[in-house]
Write a protein that holds these residues in place. Structure first.
Motif, PDB file in Angstrom:
ATOM      1  N   THR A   1     -52.790   9.367  17.121  1.00 17.82           N
ATOM      2  CA  THR A   1     -53.575   8.142  17.001  1.00 17.82           C
ATOM      3  C   THR A   1     -53.285   7.511  15.647  1.00 17.82           C
ATOM      4  OG1 THR A   1     -55.795   7.173  17.111  1.00 17.82           O
ATOM      5  CG2 THR A   1     -55.606   9.336  16.065  1.00 17.82           C
TER       6      THR A   1
ATOM      7  N   ARG B   1     -54.947  -1.079  22.212  1.00 14.54           N
ATOM      8  CA  ARG B   1     -55.682   0.036  22.809  1.00 14.54           C
ATOM      9  C   ARG B   1     -57.096   0.169  22.256  1.00 14.54           C
ATOM     10  NH1 ARG B   1     -51.367   3.609  25.041  1.00 14.54           N
ATOM     11  NH2 ARG B   1     -52.980   5.147  25.471  1.00 14.54           N
TER      12      ARG B   1
ATOM     13  N   ALA C   1     -51.163  -0.055  18.995  1.00 15.71           N
ATOM     14  CA  ALA C   1     -52.455   0.573  18.711  1.00 15.71           C
ATOM     15  C   ALA C   1     -53.583  -0.453  18.771  1.00 15.71           C
ATOM     16  CB  ALA C   1     -52.417   1.244  17.345  1.00 15.71           C
TER      17      ALA C   1
ATOM     18  N   ARG D   1     -54.291   5.235  12.586  1.00 14.19           N
ATOM     19  CA  ARG D   1     -55.421   4.650  11.857  1.00 14.19           C
ATOM     20  C   ARG D   1     -54.932   3.358  11.213  1.00 14.19           C
ATOM     21  NH1 ARG D   1     -57.444   9.000   7.828  1.00 14.19           N
ATOM     22  NH2 ARG D   1     -59.085   7.434   7.485  1.00 14.19           N
TER      23      ARG D   1
ATOM     24  N   ALA E   1     -49.383   8.235  22.538  1.00 18.41           N
ATOM     25  CA  ALA E   1     -50.815   8.065  22.274  1.00 18.41           C
ATOM     26  C   ALA E   1     -51.650   9.203  22.838  1.00 18.41           C
ATOM     27  CB  ALA E   1     -51.299   6.737  22.835  1.00 18.41           C
ATOM     28  N   ASP E   2     -51.073  10.011  23.717  1.00 21.55           N
ATOM     29  CA  ASP E   2     -51.792  11.185  24.209  1.00 21.55           C
ATOM     30  C   ASP E   2     -51.861  12.273  23.143  1.00 21.55           C
ATOM     31  OD1 ASP E   2     -52.155   9.992  26.665  1.00 21.55           O
ATOM     32  OD2 ASP E   2     -50.386  10.923  27.568  1.00 21.55           O
TER      33      ASP E   2
ATOM     34  N   TYR F   1     -50.912   8.353  10.767  1.00 20.63           N
ATOM     35  CA  TYR F   1     -51.102   8.969  12.078  1.00 20.63           C
ATOM     36  C   TYR F   1     -51.949  10.220  11.944  1.00 20.63           C
ATOM     37  CZ  TYR F   1     -47.953   6.209  15.002  1.00 20.63           C
ATOM     38  OH  TYR F   1     -47.380   5.210  15.736  1.00 20.63           O
TER      39      TYR F   1
ATOM     40  N   LEU G   1     -53.741  14.420  17.779  1.00 22.89           N
ATOM     41  CA  LEU G   1     -54.742  14.662  18.810  1.00 22.89           C
ATOM     42  C   LEU G   1     -54.489  15.968  19.542  1.00 22.89           C
ATOM     43  CD1 LEU G   1     -54.929  11.065  20.377  1.00 22.89           C
ATOM     44  CD2 LEU G   1     -56.469  12.067  18.674  1.00 22.89           C
TER      45      LEU G   1
END
Length: 343
Positions: A131, A210, A207, A133, A127-128, A139, A142
């Protein structure tokens, strides 16, 4: 892609892998030598596979796409690039044949300084760098590492996108069903929760947990928000760090026999768990399981239908007490063992 906890393999297995690394070095430390030796290494592969399967989710899901069964042992850094890492435990992940052969194959992108540009889910939180959707199942990157990871593993291939969209619909429905059972302290709630945790595309649920409160109501809908809030309290810890599977009672997998030669164990025998067992080389580590018993608000004795790790058991205890349950006890149990309700 979700974070997974890499288990610690036994000292015996580590020594075995080290000896095979020495063989690669003795054969010239080339990619070809590493590949040939890896192809012949039945006992090392048996140990590596057993340990990887103990880390995988559900029905031994691929650690990259989280959909198909993990059938292949993938060398994260390819043999042609790093032949001396052919038998290094931290260089192994479990992948489906499509992710391993059709997508990743021998790709290993690096930046200008030579640092890897692929996410290793056992070493960092995806997740760093990525992300998800939820509404469209794709995906977005990021970081440069996230961009390469999506491309190399084909994380946005059509079948995965559709699978995540469908999983999002199912997850919202299951969470609402689970929440009702959980509020009524019905034992089936634990079975429903475990089924969701073991389902494909658990990255969707990861996801969802979060999402910030203001965003969650828009993405999952008002009807699902209370269930999601409770789920975060009870089960999100395992999604944050990865939850070890315990097939046959093992977290760090090993075989029955201690290391006395390069075979380690009869190659015709399956690898077994280390739980409650000691080898000739000394004690081995196991993952302790915990279950709970309690009395629900109606006065009915209850017990959990699944086992937890210790932090998750503590979270479950707090949630039960918050729901008005009394006499909540956490009990250490052996793999496959669950307590009877106590009156």
């Amino acid at each position: 892609m979700i974070p997974l906890q890499r288990v610690e393999i036994s000292a015996q297995a580590q020594n075995l892998l080290k000896r095979w690394t020495q063989r690669v070095e003795g054969a010239g430390a080339s990619g070809q030598a590493a590949r040939e030796l890896w192809g012949d290494a039945k006992a090392p592969k048996k140990h590596v596979r057993a340990a990887l399967e103990s880390m995988a989710r559900g029905a031994v899901r691929c650690m990259y796409c989280d959909d198909s069964r993990g059938t292949d042992i993938d060398h994260f850094e390819p043999l042609e690039r790093a032949p001396l890492r052919a038998f290094v435990w931290v260089n192994h992940l479990l992948a489906c044949s499509f992710c391993n052969s059709n997508e990743k194959n021998r790709k290993y992108p690096v930046d200008a300084e030579g640092a890897c540009l692929l996410v290793d889910p056992t070493a960092e939180d995806p997740a760093d760098h990525l992300t998800l959707r939820l509404s469209v199942g794709t995906y977005d990157p990021l970081s440069p590492k996230g961009k390469e990871t999506i491309q190399v593993f084909g994380l946005n291939r059509p079948e995965l996108i559709k699978g995540r969209v469908d999983a999002f619909v199912r997850a919202r429905s299951i969470l609402r069903d689970w929440h009702g059972l959980h509020q009524d302290a019905v034992p089936e709630a634990d079975l429903v929760a475990q089924a969701l945790l073991d389902s494909p595309f658990i990255d969707v649920v990861h996801a969802m947990t979060r999402l910030k409160p203001g965003v969650a109501v828009i993405v999952v809908g008002e009807a699902t928000v209370p269930a999601l809030d409770t789920w975060r309290t009870v089960h999100s810890r395992s999604l944050r760090v990865g939850q070890q599977r315990v097939p046959g009672g093992t977290a760090g997998a090993s075989c029955n026999k201690s290391v006395t030669d390069d075979t380690l164990a009869d190659d015709n025998l399956p690898c077994q768990g280390q739980a409650a067992r000691k080898s000739k080389a000394g004690p081995v580590r196991t993952m302790q399981n915990y279950a709970l018993t309690w009395t629900d608000p109606t006065g009915t004795p209850r017990s959990s239908a699944v086992a937890y790790d210790q932090p998750s058991a503590q979270d479950r205890k707090a949630a039960l007490e918050g729901d008005g349950c009394t006499n909540v006890q956490i009990l250490a149990v052996r793999p496959g063992e669950l307590p009877e309700p106590r009156g």
